[in-house]
Design a protein around this motif. Structure first.
Motif, PDB file in Angstrom:
ATOM      1  N   CYS A  16       0.858  -1.195   0.000  1.00  0.00           N
ATOM      2  CA  CYS A  16       0.000   0.000   0.000  1.00  0.00           C
ATOM      3  C   CYS A  16       0.890   1.240   0.000  1.00  0.00           C
ATOM      4  CB  CYS A  16      -0.884  -0.006   1.245  1.00  0.00           C
ATOM      5  SG  CYS A  16      -1.894   1.479   1.391  1.00  0.00           S
ATOM      6  N   ASN A  17       0.548   2.214  -0.841  1.00  0.00           N
ATOM      7  CA  ASN A  17       1.361   3.437  -0.955  1.00  0.00           C
ATOM      8  C   ASN A  17       1.366   4.246   0.333  1.00  0.00           C
ATOM      9  OD1 ASN A  17       1.605   2.734  -3.578  1.00  0.00           O
ATOM     10  ND2 ASN A  17       0.048   4.186  -4.342  1.00  0.00           N
ATOM     11  N   TYR A  18       0.367   4.000   1.204  1.00  0.00           N
ATOM     12  CA  TYR A  18       0.210   4.875   2.373  1.00  0.00           C
ATOM     13  C   TYR A  18       0.507   4.156   3.687  1.00  0.00           C
ATOM     14  CZ  TYR A  18      -1.937   7.333  -1.412  1.00  0.00           C
ATOM     15  OH  TYR A  18      -2.149   7.932  -2.627  1.00  0.00           O
ATOM     16  N   PHE A  19       0.944   2.883   3.598  1.00  0.00           N
ATOM     17  CA  PHE A  19       1.243   2.098   4.802  1.00  0.00           C
ATOM     18  C   PHE A  19       2.391   2.795   5.547  1.00  0.00           C
ATOM     19  CE2 PHE A  19       2.478  -2.102   6.834  1.00  0.00           C
ATOM     20  CZ  PHE A  19       1.272  -2.250   7.491  1.00  0.00           C
ATOM     21  N   GLY A  20       2.159   3.113   6.810  1.00  0.00           N
ATOM     22  CA  GLY A  20       3.192   3.840   7.571  1.00  0.00           C
ATOM     23  C   GLY A  20       2.882   5.329   7.641  1.00  0.00           C
ATOM     24  N   LYS A  21       2.065   5.816   6.690  1.00  0.00           N
ATOM     25  CA  LYS A  21       1.685   7.243   6.726  1.00  0.00           C
ATOM     26  C   LYS A  21       0.240   7.371   7.195  1.00  0.00           C
ATOM     27  CE  LYS A  21       4.377   8.074   2.563  1.00  0.00           C
ATOM     28  NZ  LYS A  21       4.095   7.908   1.149  1.00  0.00           N
ATOM     29  N   THR A  56      -4.438  15.742   7.639  1.00  0.00           N
ATOM     30  CA  THR A  56      -5.135  15.164   6.487  1.00  0.00           C
ATOM     31  C   THR A  56      -4.147  14.504   5.534  1.00  0.00           C
ATOM     32  OG1 THR A  56      -6.913  16.743   6.659  1.00  0.00           O
ATOM     33  CG2 THR A  56      -6.583  15.738   4.492  1.00  0.00           C
ATOM     34  N   LEU A  57      -4.483  13.304   5.122  1.00  0.00           N
ATOM     35  CA  LEU A  57      -3.648  12.583   4.137  1.00  0.00           C
ATOM     36  C   LEU A  57      -4.544  12.232   2.954  1.00  0.00           C
ATOM     37  CD1 LEU A  57      -0.921  10.988   3.526  1.00  0.00           C
ATOM     38  CD2 LEU A  57      -2.124   8.996   4.442  1.00  0.00           C
ATOM     39  N   GLU A  58      -4.238  12.809   1.810  1.00  0.00           N
ATOM     40  CA  GLU A  58      -5.012  12.472   0.603  1.00  0.00           C
ATOM     41  C   GLU A  58      -4.564  11.105   0.108  1.00  0.00           C
ATOM     42  OE1 GLU A  58      -5.537  15.636  -2.411  1.00  0.00           O
ATOM     43  OE2 GLU A  58      -4.394  16.832  -0.964  1.00  0.00           O
ATOM     44  N   ILE A  59      -5.525  10.260  -0.261  1.00  0.00           N
ATOM     45  CA  ILE A  59      -5.165   8.915  -0.742  1.00  0.00           C
ATOM     46  C   ILE A  59      -5.910   8.620  -2.049  1.00  0.00           C
ATOM     47  CG2 ILE A  59      -4.688   7.961   1.563  1.00  0.00           C
ATOM     48  CD1 ILE A  59      -7.444   6.577   1.385  1.00  0.00           C
ATOM     49  N   ASP A  60      -5.312   7.776  -2.890  1.00  0.00           N
ATOM     50  CA  ASP A  60      -6.032   7.384  -4.110  1.00  0.00           C
ATOM     51  C   ASP A  60      -6.250   5.875  -4.146  1.00  0.00           C
ATOM     52  OD1 ASP A  60      -3.518   6.501  -4.626  1.00  0.00           O
ATOM     53  OD2 ASP A  60      -3.181   7.750  -6.398  1.00  0.00           O
ATOM     54  N   GLN A  61      -5.866   5.170  -3.087  1.00  0.00           N
ATOM     55  CA  GLN A  61      -6.163   3.736  -2.979  1.00  0.00           C
ATOM     56  C   GLN A  61      -6.055   3.319  -1.517  1.00  0.00           C
ATOM     57  OE1 GLN A  61      -2.112   2.344  -2.023  1.00  0.00           O
ATOM     58  NE2 GLN A  61      -3.634   0.846  -2.568  1.00  0.00           N
ATOM     59  N   CYS A  62      -6.628   2.141  -1.218  1.00  0.00           N
ATOM     60  CA  CYS A  62      -6.533   1.598   0.139  1.00  0.00           C
ATOM     61  C   CYS A  62      -6.449   0.088  -0.021  1.00  0.00           C
ATOM     62  CB  CYS A  62      -7.776   1.997   0.939  1.00  0.00           C
ATOM     63  SG  CYS A  62      -7.903   1.148   2.519  1.00  0.00           S
ATOM     64  N   SER A  63      -5.428  -0.522   0.579  1.00  0.00           N
ATOM     65  CA  SER A  63      -5.203  -1.954   0.331  1.00  0.00           C
ATOM     66  C   SER A  63      -5.972  -2.866   1.269  1.00  0.00           C
ATOM     67  CB  SER A  63      -3.710  -2.273   0.421  1.00  0.00           C
ATOM     68  OG  SER A  63      -3.048  -1.587  -0.605  1.00  0.00           O
ATOM     69  N   ILE A  64      -6.637  -2.300   2.281  1.00  0.00           N
ATOM     70  CA  ILE A  64      -7.360  -3.200   3.190  1.00  0.00           C
ATOM     71  C   ILE A  64      -8.841  -3.329   2.807  1.00  0.00           C
ATOM     72  CG2 ILE A  64      -5.762  -2.891   5.124  1.00  0.00           C
ATOM     73  CD1 ILE A  64      -7.875  -1.115   6.480  1.00  0.00           C
ATOM     74  N   VAL A  65      -9.328  -2.478   1.901  1.00  0.00           N
ATOM     75  CA  VAL A  65     -10.742  -2.603   1.510  1.00  0.00           C
ATOM     76  C   VAL A  65     -10.894  -3.706   0.463  1.00  0.00           C
ATOM     77  CG1 VAL A  65     -11.294  -0.201   2.058  1.00  0.00           C
ATOM     78  CG2 VAL A  65     -10.609  -0.785  -0.281  1.00  0.00           C
ATOM     79  N   SER A  66     -12.140  -4.210   0.327  1.00  0.00           N
ATOM     80  CA  SER A  66     -12.412  -5.336  -0.577  1.00  0.00           C
ATOM     81  C   SER A  66     -12.016  -4.976  -2.013  1.00  0.00           C
ATOM     82  CB  SER A  66     -13.897  -5.681  -0.532  1.00  0.00           C
ATOM     83  OG  SER A  66     -14.644  -4.642  -1.136  1.00  0.00           O
ATOM     84  N   ASN A  67     -11.858  -6.009  -2.811  1.00  0.00           N
ATOM     85  CA  ASN A  67     -11.537  -5.836  -4.227  1.00  0.00           C
ATOM     86  C   ASN A  67     -12.509  -4.897  -4.925  1.00  0.00           C
ATOM     87  OD1 ASN A  67      -9.762  -6.785  -6.194  1.00  0.00           O
ATOM     88  ND2 ASN A  67     -10.027  -8.872  -5.359  1.00  0.00           N
ATOM     89  N   ASP A  68     -13.813  -5.098  -4.661  1.00  0.00           N
ATOM     90  CA  ASP A  68     -14.838  -4.280  -5.333  1.00  0.00           C
ATOM     91  C   ASP A  68     -14.733  -2.815  -4.922  1.00  0.00           C
ATOM     92  OD1 ASP A  68     -15.896  -6.427  -6.633  1.00  0.00           O
ATOM     93  OD2 ASP A  68     -17.540  -6.743  -5.215  1.00  0.00           O
ATOM     94  N   ILE A  69     -14.540  -2.570  -3.614  1.00  0.00           N
ATOM     95  CA  ILE A  69     -14.440  -1.167  -3.159  1.00  0.00           C
ATOM     96  C   ILE A  69     -13.190  -0.545  -3.775  1.00  0.00           C
ATOM     97  CG2 ILE A  69     -14.214   0.390  -1.173  1.00  0.00           C
ATOM     98  CD1 ILE A  69     -15.754  -1.619   0.532  1.00  0.00           C
ATOM     99  N   SER A  70     -12.122  -1.329  -3.765  1.00  0.00           N
ATOM    100  CA  SER A  70     -10.844  -0.853  -4.309  1.00  0.00           C
ATOM    101  C   SER A  70     -10.977  -0.464  -5.788  1.00  0.00           C
ATOM    102  CB  SER A  70      -9.832  -1.978  -4.121  1.00  0.00           C
ATOM    103  OG  SER A  70      -8.597  -1.582  -4.515  1.00  0.00           O
ATOM    104  N   SER A  71     -11.686  -1.279  -6.573  1.00  0.00           N
ATOM    105  CA  SER A  71     -11.851  -0.977  -8.008  1.00  0.00           C
ATOM    106  C   SER A  71     -12.760   0.225  -8.213  1.00  0.00           C
ATOM    107  CB  SER A  71     -12.488  -2.145  -8.767  1.00  0.00           C
ATOM    108  OG  SER A  71     -11.831  -3.317  -8.471  1.00  0.00           O
TER     109      SER A  71
END
Ligand code: SAM
Length: 387
Positions: free
Chosen positions: A3-8, A88-103
Motif C-alpha cells: 500500500c502506498n500509504y502504509f506507515g503514513k 489530512t492525508l489524501e489517498i487514491d487507494q486503500c489496500s485493506i478494503v475489498s476488491n470491489d471497493i478498491s476498483s
C-alpha cells in the motif's frame, strides 16, 4: 502490505510489522492479559485475516484542492484519511478494503469530480459491499439535496451499477435501495442476509464467517437460547439451528428490522426478535417492569430463569459493544449454564470474565483478527457453569 500509504495513514497503526508479526504481538498481549483466567491446559485458537482487501465496509473523507482559492471553482477531489499525526492525508487507494471497493474508488471519484451537483459540499463517502458484489455508497453533504441532485445521482447509480444514498442534515435520499444482499456459506450451509445502511455489520467478512463457525463448533446445542446485542441476526440465524427456541434482543430498530427479514430469507421460524436494550431486557425477565413491546411475548415460557431445574439447560449469547456488559446484564448472564461471549474489546471482556469465572469455567477461547494491522482484536469465549 502493498500500500502506498502504509506507515503514513493513521488507519493501519501497526505498520512497523508484517502481518504475522502484528498477529504474534496481539497474541502475546492477550495471552498475558487472560493468563490468570484461562485453565492451564487451554490453548487459545487463532483465526487469521486475509492480509489485504479484507474490509467490506469503509468510510473516507472527501478532500478538495482548489486551483483558485478565491473563486473556489472546479476543485480537485480526493479521498482522505488522517495520517499518523492526525493531519489530512489524501489517498487514491486503500489496500485493506475489498476488491470491489478498491476498483470502484478511482472510478467513483472521477465521476463525482465531473458533476458539480454531486461534488459540491460533499464531505464524506461510505462504502458497504458484499462478497457477492452488491455495493451501496452513501454520499454525505453539507447541503440540502434537491431534485437535480437525485436525477444526477440516479444516472450515476445506473452507470456504475451501484446503489447510492444521499445524506444531509435531517435528510436521507434512498434512490433505489438502502441495503445490500450477502450470501455466506457457514459450516457448509448457505445463508442469505440483507445488511441495511445504518445497521451494524461485521467489517471483515471472511473472519466473520469463521467466528460464526467457531461458535457453532463449540456450542452445546440444547434447550433454548437467549441472545443479547443480536444486530441483524448474524450469529442468531445459524445458531438457531442448534436450539429449540431462540429469543434475541437488540437496541437498534434498523437492525431488528433486518434481523426479522433475515429470518424470512432463511426460512427460520424458531426465533423471536425484540427491540430492547439489554438493561431493559434484564428488568423484563426479572419482572421488575412491564413493557408494552412484550405484550405478545411469553418470556417465562423460555424457562431462562429456571436454571436450577435439573432437566433445563440454558444458554446465553452476548456480543456487546466496546463497553462490554453492564452490571445487571453481567449478573443475569451468570444464571445461565452456558455463556457464549464475543467481544471487540479485550479490556472489558477481561473485566467481565473476572466476574463470570467465579461461577463458570472457560472451555474455549479464541482470537479473531478482524482488524488486522490495528491494535484491535476480537475475542471469543465459551463458558460453562461449574457444578
Ligand atoms: C458488536 S455489535 C454485534 C451485533 C451482532 N452480534 C453481529 O454480529 O452483527 C453490538 C450490537 O449491540 C447493539 N447495542 C448497543 N448497545 C446496546 C444495548 N444497551 N442493548 C442492546 N443492544 C445494544 C448495537 O446496536 C449493535 O448491533
Amino acid at each position: 502490505m502493498n500500500c502506498n500509504y502504509f506507515g503514513k495513514c493513521g488507519s493501519c497503526t501497526l505498520h512497523d510489522k508484517t502481518y504475522e508479526m502484528q498477529l504474534d504481538y496481539k497474541y502475546e498481549r492477550e495471552k498475558n492479559r487472560f493468563d490468570n483466567l484461562l485453565p492451564k491446559d487451554l490453548s487459545i485458537d487463532i483465526i487469521k485475516s486475509e492480509t489485504e482487501q479484507f474490509r467490506y465496509r469503509a468510510e473516507f473523507r472527501i478532500w478538495k484542492t482548489f486551483k483558485d482559492n478565491e473563486t473556489k471553482e472546479s476543485p480537485l477531489l480526493s479521498y482522505a484519511m488522517n495520517d499518523t499525526e492526525k493531519n489530512t492525508l489524501e489517498i487514491d487507494q486503500c489496500s485493506i478494503v475489498s476488491n470491489d471497493i478498491s476498483s470502484l474508488m478511482p472510478i467513483l471519484i472521477k465521476s463525482l469530480q465531473e458533476k458539480e451537483i454531486l461534488s459540491q459540499k460533499l464531505f464524506s463517502c461510505e462504502f458497504l459491499n458484499s462478497t457477492t458484489g452488491d455495493m451501496l455508497v452513501t454520499l454525505i453533504y453539507h447541503k440540502k439535496l434537491e431534485e437535480k441532485w437525485k436525477v444526477e445521482a440516479s444516472l450515476l447509480e445506473k452507470e456504475l451499477n451501484i446503489s447510492i444514498i444521499g445524506r444531509s442534515r435531517k435528510q436521507k435520499e434512498i434512490l433505489s435501495k438502502d441495503f445490500i444482499e450477502e450470501k455466506l456459506s457457514i459450516s457448509e450451509q448457505s445463508y442469505t442476509f440483507q445488511y441495511k445502511e445504518g445497521g451494524f455489520t461485521q467489517p471483515n467478512t471472511q473472519v466473520n464467517v469463521q467466528m460464526i463457525e467457531w461458535v457453532l463448533n463449540h456450542t452445546k446445542g440444547k434447550g433454548n437460547l437467549c441472545e443479547l446485542y443480536c444486530g441483524g441476526g448474524n450469529f442468531t440465524i445459524p445458531l438457531s439451528k442448534k436450539f429449540d427456541q431462540v429469543l434475541a434482543t437488540e437496541i437498534s430498530k434498523t437492525s431488528i428490522k433486518s434481523a426479522k427479514l433475515n429470518c424470512e430469507l432463511n426460512n427460520i421460524s424458531n426465533i423471536e426478535f425484540i427491540r430492547m436494550s439489554s438493561e431493559e431486557f434484564v428488568e423484563a425477565l426479572n419482572e421488575v417492569r412491564d413493557f408494552r413491546r412484550l405484550k405478545d411475548v411469553n418470556l417465562q415460557s423460555y424457562n431462562f430463569k429456571n436454571s436450577a431445574k435439573q432437566d433445563e439447560f440454558t444458554t446465553i449469547f452476548v456480543d456487546p459493544p466496546r463497553a462490554g456488559l453492564d452490571d445487571t446484564t453481567r449478573n443475569l448472564t451468570k444464571d445461565f449454564h452456558q455463556i457464549l461471549y464475543i467481544s471487540c474489546n479485550p479490556e472489558t471482556l477481561y473485566r467481565d470474565l473476572e466476574q463470570l469465572t467465579k461461577t463458570h469455567t472457560i472451555q474455549h477461547f479464541a482470537l479473531f483478527d478482524q482488524f488486522a494491522y490495528t491494535n484491535h482484536i476480537e475475542c471469543g469465549a465459551v463458558l460453562s457453569k461449574r457444578v
